[in-house]
Design an enzyme around this catalytic site. Structure first.
Site, PDB file in Angstrom:
ATOM      1  N   ARG A 168       0.824  -1.219   0.000  1.00 14.24           N
ATOM      2  CA  ARG A 168       0.000   0.000   0.000  1.00 14.24           C
ATOM      3  C   ARG A 168       0.862   1.274   0.000  1.00 14.24           C
ATOM      4  O   ARG A 168       0.457   2.295  -0.561  1.00 14.24           O
ATOM      5  CB  ARG A 168      -0.922   0.015   1.214  1.00 14.24           C
ATOM      6  CG  ARG A 168      -2.079  -0.930   1.048  1.00 14.24           C
ATOM      7  CD  ARG A 168      -2.992  -0.870   2.214  1.00 14.24           C
ATOM      8  NE  ARG A 168      -4.265  -1.478   1.880  1.00 14.24           N
ATOM      9  CZ  ARG A 168      -5.243  -1.664   2.743  1.00 14.24           C
ATOM     10  NH1 ARG A 168      -5.102  -1.284   3.991  1.00 14.24           N
ATOM     11  NH2 ARG A 168      -6.375  -2.223   2.362  1.00 14.24           N
ATOM     12  N   LYS A 192     -19.057 -14.105   4.370  1.00 15.80           N
ATOM     13  CA  LYS A 192     -20.493 -13.917   4.571  1.00 15.80           C
ATOM     14  C   LYS A 192     -21.236 -13.428   3.339  1.00 15.80           C
ATOM     15  O   LYS A 192     -20.776 -12.538   2.636  1.00 15.80           O
ATOM     16  CB  LYS A 192     -20.702 -12.874   5.686  1.00 15.80           C
ATOM     17  CG  LYS A 192     -20.187 -13.325   7.021  1.00 15.80           C
ATOM     18  CD  LYS A 192     -20.849 -12.527   8.108  1.00 15.80           C
ATOM     19  CE  LYS A 192     -19.825 -11.927   9.035  1.00 15.80           C
ATOM     20  NZ  LYS A 192     -20.149 -10.584   9.444  1.00 15.80           N
ATOM     21  N   GLY A 197      -8.524  -6.211  -0.154  1.00  8.87           N
ATOM     22  CA  GLY A 197      -8.791  -6.939   1.083  1.00  8.87           C
ATOM     23  C   GLY A 197      -8.128  -8.305   1.121  1.00  8.87           C
ATOM     24  O   GLY A 197      -6.954  -8.460   0.765  1.00  8.87           O
TER      25      GLY A 197
HETATM   26  P1  AMP Z   1     -14.412 -11.670   3.718  1.00 14.00           P
HETATM   27  O1  AMP Z   1     -13.797 -10.730   4.719  1.00 14.00           O
HETATM   28  O2  AMP Z   1     -15.894 -11.718   3.763  1.00 14.00           O
HETATM   29  O3  AMP Z   1     -13.849 -11.503   2.329  1.00 14.00           O
HETATM   30  O4  AMP Z   1     -13.994 -13.128   4.214  1.00 14.00           O
HETATM   31  C1  AMP Z   1     -12.708 -13.571   4.187  1.00 14.00           C
HETATM   32  C2  AMP Z   1     -12.541 -14.638   5.210  1.00 14.00           C
HETATM   33  O5  AMP Z   1     -13.380 -15.728   4.891  1.00 14.00           O
HETATM   34  C3  AMP Z   1     -11.127 -15.168   5.233  1.00 14.00           C
HETATM   35  O6  AMP Z   1     -10.608 -14.989   6.527  1.00 14.00           O
HETATM   36  C4  AMP Z   1     -11.295 -16.631   4.888  1.00 14.00           C
HETATM   37  O7  AMP Z   1     -10.429 -17.452   5.604  1.00 14.00           O
HETATM   38  C5  AMP Z   1     -12.720 -16.910   5.286  1.00 14.00           C
HETATM   39  N1  AMP Z   1     -13.254 -18.080   4.600  1.00 14.00           N
HETATM   40  C6  AMP Z   1     -13.259 -18.328   3.278  1.00 14.00           C
HETATM   41  N2  AMP Z   1     -13.785 -19.539   3.021  1.00 14.00           N
HETATM   42  C7  AMP Z   1     -14.114 -20.090   4.201  1.00 14.00           C
HETATM   43  C8  AMP Z   1     -14.707 -21.322   4.583  1.00 14.00           C
HETATM   44  N3  AMP Z   1     -15.048 -22.227   3.674  1.00 14.00           N
HETATM   45  N4  AMP Z   1     -14.947 -21.530   5.900  1.00 14.00           N
HETATM   46  C9  AMP Z   1     -14.594 -20.611   6.812  1.00 14.00           C
HETATM   47  N5  AMP Z   1     -14.017 -19.417   6.515  1.00 14.00           N
HETATM   48  C10 AMP Z   1     -13.784 -19.165   5.220  1.00 14.00           C
END
Ligand code: AMP
Length: 391
Positions: free
Chosen positions: A36, A197, A349
């Site tokens: 960054r 999510k 991110g």
């Molecule tokens: P986000 O911040 O919504 O982009 O989510 C990213 C996070 O989702 C990361 O820390 C990943 O490790 C987690 N993640 C992705 N796939 C899975 C999964 N199948 N089960 C649990 N966590 C997950």
């Protein structure tokens, strides 16, 4: 309309407040990944090259008060090396001592204000704090795309007090890349959405359903969709209160003829941890959780992106922090990076973190420095930090 560019202002002899995104990952007091900071260097060098003095500012982490571990000292040291002159760190972002340092700053050189979020007033977009930040500077440049979705003192409030303002080069590159994948994108247009999510990405999915030809779903959010469609997901992470919404989005995709693709095989384990019981399955057993897409899903997704002309990707396809569950994200990333003649944008991110350091990471058209800002842009929302640059 994109904002005014830093290159169109007359900067000579002026003190320029530059809002950067130096919110870098730290390991102790060391910078784990300076990407960054590097991304804003051309803006800073340009300003200095114009015979101006650059007063750089940023937040780091989420302190609510002065927190020594979140000092920007490591960033000042890194900048000193990168710019080839000592970049002094002010003891604060406002106040008399800082004000004197700003007044004494020589043209052609840069200094750094201490972490903006040591003051609660920063996130509150406080008027007096904004006024103090603006004091002694004649020009304001916002190069912090990663914080452009936040209306804070340093991204919005300060513009009330500095009329000469513009976007930095990084900000303009980010906006241009996102414009290219949202306004008249070349088709086929494939969106890849992963991460934890569904609830974080509802607006993005709705907007992409209007524009994209295919949406490939991975990450934990895939299990909410699978469960909503009646597929057993064992102990996988599911948002029970979003099942109805997931059904609605799948129906909307079908109505619009958008291919909403879900994983058909999975890397599973009893716990979100590495261990001997990791296996690939088509049906998730009741006592297992899905932690990455499986090889058959990966092959389908690779085939889909291979035909695309535009690709936007936000969110990892598995629990990438654990190498055993990172393969889906890394292999799809490598396949996209090796494509030719495609506009490929990685939406910051965790996705950017997941691919950072890979030998093929330079193969994308653009890797954004802002996750949240990218999501809001893809939702079709106006970014307050960009809007505030309007004059
Ligand atoms: P986000 O911040 O919504 O982009 O989510 C990213 C996070 O989702 C990361 O820390 C990943 O490790 C987690 N993640 C992705 N796939 C899975 C999964 N199948 N089960 C649990 N966590 C997950």
């Amino acid at each position: 309309m994109p904002p005014v560019a830093v290159t169109s202002l007359d900067l000579r002899g002026k003190k320029v407040l530059v809002r950067c995104d130096f919110n870098v990952p730290l390991e102790g007091m060391k910078i784990a990944d300076p990407a960054r900071i590097d991304a804003s260097l051309d803006t800073i060098r340009y300003i200095l090259g114009q015979g101006a003095a650059a007063v750089l500012c940023s937040h780091l982490g989420r302190p609510k008060e002065r927190t020594p571990e979140l000092s920007l000292k490591p960033v000042a040291e890194y900048l000193s090396g990168a710019l080839g002159h000592k970049v002094a760190l002010a003891p604060d972002s406002i106040g008399d001592t800082t004000g004197r340092m700003v007044a004494d700053l020589a043209l052609g050189s840069a200094m750094l204000l201490e972490n903006l979020r040591f003051h609660r007033e920063e996130e509150a977009n406080d008027r007096d704090f904004s006024h103090e930040l603006a004091r002694g500077k004649q020009v304001y440049i916002n190069d912090a795309f990663g914080t452009a979705h936040r209306a804070h003192a340093s991204t919005v409030g300060v513009t009330r007090f500095i009329s000469e303002r513009a976007a930095g080069m990084l900000m303009l590159r980010e906006l241009e890349a996102l414009r290219a994948v949202t306004e008249n994108p070349a088709h086929p247009y494939v969106a890849i959405l992963g991460g934890a999510k569904v609830s974080d990405k509802i607006g993005v999915i709705r907007n992409l359903l209007i524009k994209a030809d295919a949406i490939l779903i991975g990450g934990a959010m895939a299990y909410t969709f699978l469960k909503a469609g009646g597929t057993p997901v064992g102990r996988s992470r599911v948002e029970e209160d979003k099942l109805e919404l997931a059904r609605e989005l799948m129906a909307e995709a079908a109505r619009r003829n958008v291919a909403l693709m879900l994983p058909s095989d999975h890397v599973v384990a009893p716990e979100p941890a590495a261990g001997p019981e990791i296996e690939v399955v088509r049906q998730i057993p009741v006592d297992r959780m899905g932690l990455d897409i499986g090889p058959a899903t990966l092959a389908r997704y690779i085939e889909c992106v291979a035909g695309a002309k535009t690709i936007i990707w936000n969110g990892p396809l598995g629990l990438f922090e654990i190498p055993e569950f990172a393969q889906g994200t890394l292999k799809l990333g490598e396949a996209i990076a090796n494509l030719h003649g495609v506009m490929s944008v990685i939406g910051g991110g965790d996705t950017a973190a997941a691919i950072a350091g890979q030998p093929w990471a330079g193969g994308f058209s653009h890797v954004s420095t802002g996750g949240g800002a990218t999501l809001e842009y893809l939702e079709g929302l106006e970014l307050p930090g960009v809007k505030a640059l309007d004059v």
